[in-house]
Design an enzyme around this catalytic site. Sequence first.
Site, PDB file in Angstrom:
ATOM      1  N   ASP A   1       0.858  -1.180   0.000  1.00 18.30           N
ATOM      2  CA  ASP A   1       0.000   0.000   0.000  1.00 18.30           C
ATOM      3  C   ASP A   1       0.897   1.234   0.000  1.00 18.30           C
ATOM      4  O   ASP A   1       1.714   1.417   0.897  1.00 18.30           O
ATOM      5  CB  ASP A   1      -0.889  -0.021   1.253  1.00 18.30           C
ATOM      6  CG  ASP A   1      -1.801   1.195   1.333  1.00 18.30           C
ATOM      7  OD1 ASP A   1      -2.658   1.336   0.447  1.00 18.30           O
ATOM      8  OD2 ASP A   1      -1.643   2.000   2.268  1.00 18.30           O
TER       9      ASP A   1
ATOM     10  N   GLU B   1      -1.390  -1.501  -5.920  1.00 17.73           N
ATOM     11  CA  GLU B   1      -2.660  -0.904  -6.272  1.00 17.73           C
ATOM     12  C   GLU B   1      -2.446  -0.056  -7.520  1.00 17.73           C
ATOM     13  O   GLU B   1      -1.418   0.600  -7.643  1.00 17.73           O
ATOM     14  CB  GLU B   1      -3.093   0.000  -5.120  1.00 17.73           C
ATOM     15  CG  GLU B   1      -4.548  -0.064  -4.805  1.00 17.73           C
ATOM     16  CD  GLU B   1      -4.865   0.778  -3.581  1.00 17.73           C
ATOM     17  OE1 GLU B   1      -6.025   0.798  -3.212  1.00 17.73           O
ATOM     18  OE2 GLU B   1      -3.977   1.413  -3.005  1.00 17.73           O
TER      19      GLU B   1
ATOM     20  N   CYS C   1     -12.444  -5.651   5.965  1.00 19.05           N
ATOM     21  CA  CYS C   1     -11.650  -6.350   6.975  1.00 19.05           C
ATOM     22  C   CYS C   1     -10.915  -7.481   6.271  1.00 19.05           C
ATOM     23  O   CYS C   1     -11.528  -8.333   5.633  1.00 19.05           O
ATOM     24  CB  CYS C   1     -12.558  -6.902   8.071  1.00 19.05           C
ATOM     25  SG  CYS C   1     -11.727  -8.070   9.178  1.00 19.05           S
TER      26      CYS C   1
ATOM     27  N   CYS D   1     -12.022 -11.175   7.973  1.00 17.31           N
ATOM     28  CA  CYS D   1     -13.311 -11.846   7.749  1.00 17.31           C
ATOM     29  C   CYS D   1     -14.027 -11.370   6.494  1.00 17.31           C
ATOM     30  O   CYS D   1     -15.023 -11.948   6.090  1.00 17.31           O
ATOM     31  CB  CYS D   1     -14.219 -11.666   8.966  1.00 17.31           C
ATOM     32  SG  CYS D   1     -14.909 -10.006   9.123  1.00 17.31           S
TER      33      CYS D   1
ATOM     34  N   CYS E   1     -12.782  -4.228  13.523  1.00 15.90           N
ATOM     35  CA  CYS E   1     -13.856  -4.760  12.682  1.00 15.90           C
ATOM     36  C   CYS E   1     -15.100  -5.014  13.529  1.00 15.90           C
ATOM     37  O   CYS E   1     -15.036  -5.661  14.570  1.00 15.90           O
ATOM     38  CB  CYS E   1     -13.393  -6.043  12.003  1.00 15.90           C
ATOM     39  SG  CYS E   1     -14.712  -6.861  11.080  1.00 15.90           S
TER      40      CYS E   1
ATOM     41  N   CYS F   1     -15.861  -9.183  13.277  1.00 15.49           N
ATOM     42  CA  CYS F   1     -15.044 -10.218  13.925  1.00 15.49           C
ATOM     43  C   CYS F   1     -14.185  -9.671  15.062  1.00 15.49           C
ATOM     44  O   CYS F   1     -13.544 -10.422  15.776  1.00 15.49           O
ATOM     45  CB  CYS F   1     -14.168 -10.933  12.899  1.00 15.49           C
ATOM     46  SG  CYS F   1     -12.821  -9.906  12.269  1.00 15.49           S
TER      47      CYS F   1
ATOM     48  N   ASP G   1      -3.282   0.923   7.054  1.00 14.28           N
ATOM     49  CA  ASP G   1      -2.444   0.660   5.888  1.00 14.28           C
ATOM     50  C   ASP G   1      -2.065  -0.810   5.757  1.00 14.28           C
ATOM     51  O   ASP G   1      -2.005  -1.354   4.651  1.00 14.28           O
ATOM     52  CB  ASP G   1      -1.175   1.521   5.941  1.00 14.28           C
ATOM     53  CG  ASP G   1      -1.490   3.016   5.891  1.00 14.28           C
ATOM     54  OD1 ASP G   1      -2.561   3.365   5.359  1.00 14.28           O
ATOM     55  OD2 ASP G   1      -0.679   3.809   6.388  1.00 14.28           O
TER      56      ASP G   1
HETATM   57 ZN   LIG Z   1     -13.516  -8.711  10.422  1.00 14.05          ZN
END
Ligand SMILES: [Zn+2]
Length: 225
Positions: free
Chosen positions: A34, A132, A185, A188, A204, A207, A214
């Site tokens: 990133d 990216e 996330c 998950c 998150c 989860c 980053d």
């Molecule tokens: Zn998660």
Amino acid sequence: MTIVKDSANRYYASFVVEINPESLPKTDNSIGIDLGISTFATLSNGEKILAPKPLKKNLKKLAKFQRKFAKTEPGSKPRERRRLKIARLHAKIKDISFPSECCANGMLRKRTDFLHKLSTNLVKKYDTIVLEDLNVSGMVKNRKLSKAISDLGWRQFRTLTETKCEKYGREFRVINRWEPTSQKCSYCGFRGGKKELNVREWTCLNCGTFHDRDVNAAINIRMGC
Ligand SMILES: [Zn+2]
């Protein structure tokens, strides 16, 4: 040999050599990267790579100028003033010449040197490198401004990495800039929605995993989001 004199009256000698590319051993490792302003590169393994200091200071300044520019009204005088400030700083970053010692264009050399070392290290360590896409022109409509942003060194870094991957038989992949790399996330897959740029860490809601913004984005980039 070709001798080139550039617009800042600096001379360059350029010549071609033939080499046998050394082969690199397979590592079975892949990495997502990133790219950012205060941290030049964050890797999916959690490693953070800072840009050389003089560059970093100016890039932060540039980011500040750009934020202010974005708030001005299109076609207004303040906007033109801001644009000029950005263009001047951009020229400074790109083309500082004759700083202290004998070498001309110290900062640019420093940046190129930094980008070369970073890309070589990554290509040595990883079989697959994922970045990216840098759709800078889409981000900012103003052509001069988008050029300033695109010249943070990201583009050069990408070109160097891609070329070295090709040379050493590594895989180089680019994922779409608009993939929600910072929203999702990486543990998950839950999409927590858009996050303001000042949100550097988050948990998150699904989860409960705690994320560095980053690093989470870099992991998503590695997995292709
Ligand atoms: Zn998660």
